[in-house]
Design a protein around this motif. Structure first.
Motif, mmCIF file in Angstrom:
data_model
loop_
_atom_site.group_PDB
_atom_site.id
_atom_site.type_symbol
_atom_site.label_atom_id
_atom_site.label_comp_id
_atom_site.label_asym_id
_atom_site.label_seq_id
_atom_site.Cartn_x
_atom_site.Cartn_y
_atom_site.Cartn_z
ATOM 1 N N MET A 21 33.600 10.314 19.007
ATOM 2 C CA MET A 21 33.611 10.093 20.440
ATOM 3 C C MET A 21 32.212 8.977 20.473
ATOM 4 N N ARG A 22 32.591 8.033 21.627
ATOM 5 C CA ARG A 22 31.515 6.904 21.594
ATOM 6 C C ARG A 22 31.154 7.029 23.250
ATOM 7 N N TRP A 23 29.895 6.763 23.364
ATOM 8 C CA TRP A 23 29.213 7.067 24.979
ATOM 9 C C TRP A 23 28.850 5.562 25.326
ATOM 10 N N ASP A 24 28.718 5.327 26.558
ATOM 11 C CA ASP A 24 28.036 4.346 27.023
ATOM 12 C C ASP A 24 26.442 4.320 27.148
ATOM 13 N N VAL A 25 26.065 5.433 27.655
ATOM 14 C CA VAL A 25 24.628 5.750 27.671
ATOM 15 C C VAL A 25 24.313 6.957 27.339
ATOM 16 N N PHE A 26 23.211 7.451 26.612
ATOM 17 C CA PHE A 26 22.446 8.737 26.729
ATOM 18 C C PHE A 26 21.271 8.473 27.575
ATOM 19 N N VAL A 27 20.932 9.739 28.094
ATOM 20 C CA VAL A 27 19.838 9.807 28.926
ATOM 21 C C VAL A 27 18.754 10.803 28.494
ATOM 22 N N SER A 28 17.631 10.177 27.780
ATOM 23 C CA SER A 28 16.359 10.774 27.376
ATOM 24 C C SER A 28 15.359 11.136 28.305
ATOM 25 N N HIS A 29 14.867 12.317 28.422
ATOM 26 C CA HIS A 29 14.308 12.671 29.392
ATOM 27 C C HIS A 29 13.320 13.826 28.967
ATOM 28 N N ALA A 30 11.930 14.104 29.618
ATOM 29 C CA ALA A 30 11.284 15.494 29.504
ATOM 30 C C ALA A 30 12.016 16.486 30.080
ATOM 31 N N SER A 73 15.281 11.333 18.473
ATOM 32 C CA SER A 73 16.401 11.683 19.564
ATOM 33 C C SER A 73 16.588 10.182 19.910
ATOM 34 N N VAL A 74 16.310 9.223 19.919
ATOM 35 C CA VAL A 74 16.627 7.829 20.348
ATOM 36 C C VAL A 74 17.686 7.398 19.323
ATOM 37 N N ASP A 75 17.386 7.514 18.020
ATOM 38 C CA ASP A 75 18.130 7.226 16.754
ATOM 39 C C ASP A 75 19.511 7.917 16.888
ATOM 40 N N GLU A 76 19.298 9.246 17.161
ATOM 41 C CA GLU A 76 20.525 10.010 17.349
ATOM 42 C C GLU A 76 21.530 9.513 18.361
ATOM 43 N N GLY A 77 20.885 9.085 19.459
ATOM 44 C CA GLY A 77 21.571 8.844 20.914
ATOM 45 C C GLY A 77 22.352 7.448 20.726
ATOM 46 N N LEU A 78 21.500 6.504 20.242
ATOM 47 C CA LEU A 78 21.800 5.174 19.920
ATOM 48 C C LEU A 78 22.908 5.210 18.788
ATOM 49 N N ALA A 79 22.929 6.043 17.743
ATOM 50 C CA ALA A 79 24.116 5.920 16.837
ATOM 51 C C ALA A 79 25.441 6.372 17.559
ATOM 52 N N LYS A 80 25.262 7.120 18.659
ATOM 53 C CA LYS A 80 26.532 7.241 19.444
ATOM 54 C C LYS A 80 26.864 6.721 20.893
ATOM 55 N N VAL A 104 13.565 0.226 17.480
ATOM 56 C CA VAL A 104 15.058 0.755 17.085
ATOM 57 C C VAL A 104 16.212 -0.252 17.664
ATOM 58 N N GLU A 105 15.677 -1.158 18.589
ATOM 59 C CA GLU A 105 16.755 -2.199 19.163
ATOM 60 C C GLU A 105 17.349 -3.029 17.956
ATOM 61 N N ARG A 106 18.487 -2.907 17.458
ATOM 62 C CA ARG A 106 18.796 -3.562 16.265
ATOM 63 C C ARG A 106 19.279 -5.005 16.864
ATOM 64 N N LEU A 107 18.916 -5.993 15.648
ATOM 65 C CA LEU A 107 19.554 -7.393 15.812
ATOM 66 C C LEU A 107 19.218 -7.788 17.084
ATOM 67 N N GLY A 108 18.079 -7.672 17.911
ATOM 68 C CA GLY A 108 17.955 -8.410 18.880
ATOM 69 C C GLY A 108 18.794 -7.822 20.363
ATOM 70 N N VAL A 109 19.636 -6.940 20.009
ATOM 71 C CA VAL A 109 20.286 -6.407 21.285
ATOM 72 C C VAL A 109 19.413 -5.690 22.214
ATOM 73 N N LYS A 110 19.666 -5.854 23.582
ATOM 74 C CA LYS A 110 18.860 -4.828 24.377
ATOM 75 C C LYS A 110 19.550 -3.558 24.325
ATOM 76 N N ALA A 111 19.030 -2.302 23.928
ATOM 77 C CA ALA A 111 19.468 -0.786 23.910
ATOM 78 C C ALA A 111 18.691 0.017 24.666
ATOM 79 N N ILE A 112 17.677 -0.199 24.815
ATOM 80 C CA ILE A 112 16.769 0.581 25.615
ATOM 81 C C ILE A 112 16.493 0.276 27.038
ATOM 82 N N LEU A 113 16.697 1.033 27.949
ATOM 83 C CA LEU A 113 16.704 0.916 29.399
ATOM 84 C C LEU A 113 15.619 1.940 30.051
ATOM 85 N N PRO A 114 14.453 1.309 30.067
ATOM 86 C CA PRO A 114 13.419 2.204 30.621
ATOM 87 C C PRO A 114 13.444 2.514 31.921
ATOM 88 N N VAL A 115 13.164 3.583 32.592
ATOM 89 C CA VAL A 115 13.081 4.018 33.755
ATOM 90 C C VAL A 115 11.740 4.794 34.083
#
Length: 323
Positions: free
Chosen positions: A1-10, A48-55, A83-94
């Motif tokens: 299963m693939r996902w568009d985004v994961f949400v990492s939070h306290a 957490s970031v590595d695991e989330g971005l893997a999927k 962790v942003e691979r190959l110059g592709v923006k993967a982290i979206l900070p809020v």
């Protein structure tokens, strides 16, 4: 299963930010992975970031005082960028309740990045994130393998009521979630007087031994229930009157008794007490209604027993609730 985004939070930001944001993103058609990324004291942000971005294609990271107070080494926080691979923006900070100076003390690299901010509201934030995600090249799970909520949202946008009826019949969990109880039976094309009820959802009550039914009438997603002057449509007034007649009719020998009109001519729905019948009309979209229109609709609902008007967002929320 693939996902568009994961949400990492306290964990402190789960109820106020993470869940509302995940719901808003899912309601916009994205596939969202949430619960596995609630960060507690001692957790590894990098893991957490590595695991989330893997999927997932993107990681939405909610940066707050609670987030920054966790006991992670500074390199882990800065590792978000690494962790942003190959110059592709993967982290979206809020940003949530913090400013540039506060974040810069913990991570200058993150402080200098363009970020969303909850101060502007969850809905505008979700719109900005979903627009960015769907515009990125390379395909998206929301399009390639849409979720139940994503497919429902697409049908609502297309205003295809026949397909909506079919979809809800095939996915009864959506109606069960919306109605808030374990409804056992769904029947289509039930007619009361001259009105066709697209879906009737029933459950058997042991005490007393009778059925409880809720009828769902599907209107047009593009047809608001209340006009610009706060007037409720004549059709909805008619449905409210029909529901009142149903609930006031004699039990069992009810002349308005429900009859299934499907081609196989199944018998009437099981006997029920009129008070155990409710009618729900679904029409329009919530975001098209102003404050006065919403107030008029709430007042209309309060005046009627056994009848409610909902927008299609009621069903979308039920189909896209990530919790």
């Amino acid at each position: 299963m693939r996902w568009d985004v994961f949400v990492s939070h306290a964990s402190e930001d789960k109820e106020s930010v993470a869940i509302p944001l995940a719901k808003a993103l899912t309601a916009r058609g994205l596939r969202v992975w949430l619960d596995r990324h609630e960060l507690k004291i001692g957790d590894s942000l990098r893991q957490s970031v590595d695991e989330g971005l893997a999927k997932s294609r993107f990681g939405v990271v909610v940066l707050s005082e609670a987030f920054l107070s966790k006991r992670w080494p500074l390199w882990e926080l800065n590792g978000l960028v690494a962790v942003e691979r190959l110059g592709v923006k993967a982290i979206l900070p809020v940003w949530h309740g913090i400013d540039h100076a506060t974040l810069a003390k913990h991570s200058p690299m993150l402080a200098d990045r363009v970020a969303g901010n909850t101060a502007n509201g969850i809905d505008p934030l979700a719109t900005a994130i979903s627009t960015l995600v769907l515009a990125e090249p390379g395909g998206t799970p929301a399009v390639d393998t849409p979720s139940v909520g994503g497919r429902l949202l697409d049908l609502v946008r297309r205003d295809d009521r026949a397909a909506l009826e079919e979809f809800l019949a095939v996915h009864p969990a959506v109606l069960r979630s919306a109605l808030g109880r374990s409804w056992k039976e769904i029947r289509r094309g039930v007619r009361i007087e001259d009105t066709r009820i697209e879906l009737c959802v029933g459950s058997f009550q042991l005490t007393p031994s009778t059925w409880r039914w809720r009828g769902v009438v599907l209107g047009s997603p593009s047809d608001p229930p209340v006009d610009q002057h706060g007037a409720v449509s004549e059709k909805l007034h008619g449905l409210a009157a029909l529901a009142a007649r149903m609930r006031s009719a004699p039990s069992r020998r009810n002349p308005l008794r429900l009859r299934d009109t499907s081609p196989d001519l199944r018998p009437n729905l099981p006997d029920f007490k009129p008070a155990d019948f409710e009618l729900i009309a679904v029409t329009g979209r919530r975001n098209t209604l102003g404050t006065e229109q919403l107030a008029a609709l709430a007042e209309f609902n309060d005046l009627h027993h056994g009848f409610r008007v909902r927008t299609y967002d009621w069903l979308i929320d039920a189909a896209t609730d990530p919790t």
